[in-house]
Write a protein that holds these residues in place. Structure first.
Motif, PDB file in Angstrom:
ATOM      1  N   THR A 169       0.469  -2.202  -5.720  1.00 42.64           N
ATOM      2  CA  THR A 169      -1.148  -2.808  -5.051  1.00 42.64           C
ATOM      3  C   THR A 169      -1.880  -3.122  -6.063  1.00 42.64           C
ATOM      4  O   THR A 169      -2.371  -4.424  -5.777  1.00 42.64           O
ATOM      5  N   CYS A 175       0.726  -1.155  -0.165  1.00 39.14           N
ATOM      6  CA  CYS A 175      -0.053   0.099   0.176  1.00 39.14           C
ATOM      7  C   CYS A 175       0.874   1.272   0.027  1.00 39.14           C
ATOM      8  O   CYS A 175       0.322   2.411  -0.221  1.00 39.14           O
ATOM      9  N   PHE A 226      -5.391   0.945   2.723  1.00 39.59           N
ATOM     10  CA  PHE A 226      -4.752   1.481   1.783  1.00 39.59           C
ATOM     11  C   PHE A 226      -5.002   3.238   1.681  1.00 39.59           C
ATOM     12  O   PHE A 226      -3.932   3.559   1.696  1.00 39.59           O
TER      13      PHE A 226
END
Length: 347
Positions: free
Chosen positions: A197, A191, A320
């Motif tokens: 990601t 993240c 995230f």
């Protein structure tokens, strides 16, 4: 040998900067032997000897393997991030901590030798242990710029190195609890870099979550570096590693989020060569009506790949956003300091 390991460790780490590949390889073999030998197994690694080791441990704030159970503080099912190192000893985690510290202090070493060092370690030790432990350490890294750069480097190695073939296959389907835990651990560190990601979600066939992530990109600060990484991801999608992903574009009905995620990347890109490349690929996606056969009409509709019940994707998405907010805050602080210095120069 382990009587002198603490004094040898800094020397062995320093040798990683040698110009000779052969010297580095021999050095890594010695370090791997130290990290995996049963003779070095202890219940508690104890204090780290030497100023370099002590400094790195205090800066990175990483628990030792003997206290790995303390890592899972979120209470979320399937998100345990403690490194699974059954064949490693107490020196393994010390090695990982100090190797990342060397990369952090010597960017040239990371850029020039980093991929070679990590690939060789994956051959000499266990690739899953290497990535699991590094991801766990980077999760607690305070230098966010280094964390983002290191995650990008690890992701490139994961996706492109032949040495990581088995690890990629393990992550591709997430059929086991171990692979799901590994995915969650990598994800939480990945993240630090939004594009990596998404690529991890593509690798693990989490297309719906990849689409959800790309939707969040509209809230991020889009920079030239960010667009360059999207460009590289598009190039990777055309590589052999993502052959299965491209073939899944034939099954339009069962992979709508894959197509939507790719269109999301397309909308992010300026009209560059990468834009044209991805646009041409999406133009090849067939009309689902034209692919219907009598057998497919009679057969029951096939459901999409179900999300693993042990992975809380909503919590991962929140993580995230939290990490990216930290990055944005740090960038604004740096920008503010730069403006302040400019004003002082003018005065």
């Amino acid at each position: 040998m382990f009587r002198h390991t603490d004094s040898l460790f800094p020397i062995l780490l320093q040798t990683l900067s040698d110009e000779s590949d052969e010297v580095i390889l021999k050095d890594l073999e010695v370090l791997a032997e130290i990290a995996s030998s049963p003779a070095g197994q202890t219940d508690d690694p104890g204090p780290l000897d030497g100023p370099d080791l002590q400094a790195s441990h205090s800066e990175l704030q990483v628990p030792t393997p003997g206290r790995a159970g303390l890592l899972n503080t979120s209470g979320t099912k399937g998100l345990e991030c403690s490194p699974s190192t059954p064949t490693m000893n107490s020196y393994f985690y010390k090695f990982m901590i100090n190797l990342l510290k060397r990369f952090s202090s010597e960017w040239k070493l990371l850029e020039v030798r980093g991929p070679f060092i990590i690939r060789q370690l994956c051959l000499l030790l266990n690739a899953e242990n290497i990535f699991h432990s590094m991801a766990d350490i980077l999760l607690r890294e305070e230098d966010l710029k280094f964390a983002s750069t290191m995650v990008h480097a690890l992701n490139t190695i994961l996706l492109t190195s032949t040495e990581l073939f088995q690890l990629r296959n393990q992550l591709k389907d997430l059929k086991t609890l171990e692979s799901q835990n590994l995915f969650c651990c990598l994800y939480r560190s990945w993240c630090h870099n939004p594009v990596t990601t998404v690529s991890l979600c593509f690798l693990t066939q989490n297309y719906r979550h990849a689409y959800d992530l790309i939707q969040k990109f509209g809230d991020l600060e889009v920079t030239v570096d960010f667009l360059a990484e999207v460009d590289k991801l598009v190039q990777l999608i055309e590589c052999p590693i993502f052959t299965y992903l491209r073939l899944q574009l034939l099954d339009v009905k069962n992979n709508p989020y894959l197509i939507k995620a790719l269109y999301g990347l397309l909308m992010l890109l300026p009209q560059s060569s990468a834009f044209q490349l991805l646009s041409h690929r999406l133009q090849c996606v067939p009309n689902p009506e034209l692919l219907q056969t009598e057998d497919s009409l009679k057969a029951a509709p096939k459901s999409q790949k179900a999300d693993s019940p042990s992975i809380d994707y909503a919590e991962l998405l929140q993580h995230f956003e939290k990490v990216q907010n930290k990055h944005l805050e740090v960038r604004h602080q740096r920008s503010g300091r730069g403006d302040h210095l400019d004003r002082r120069v003018v005065l």
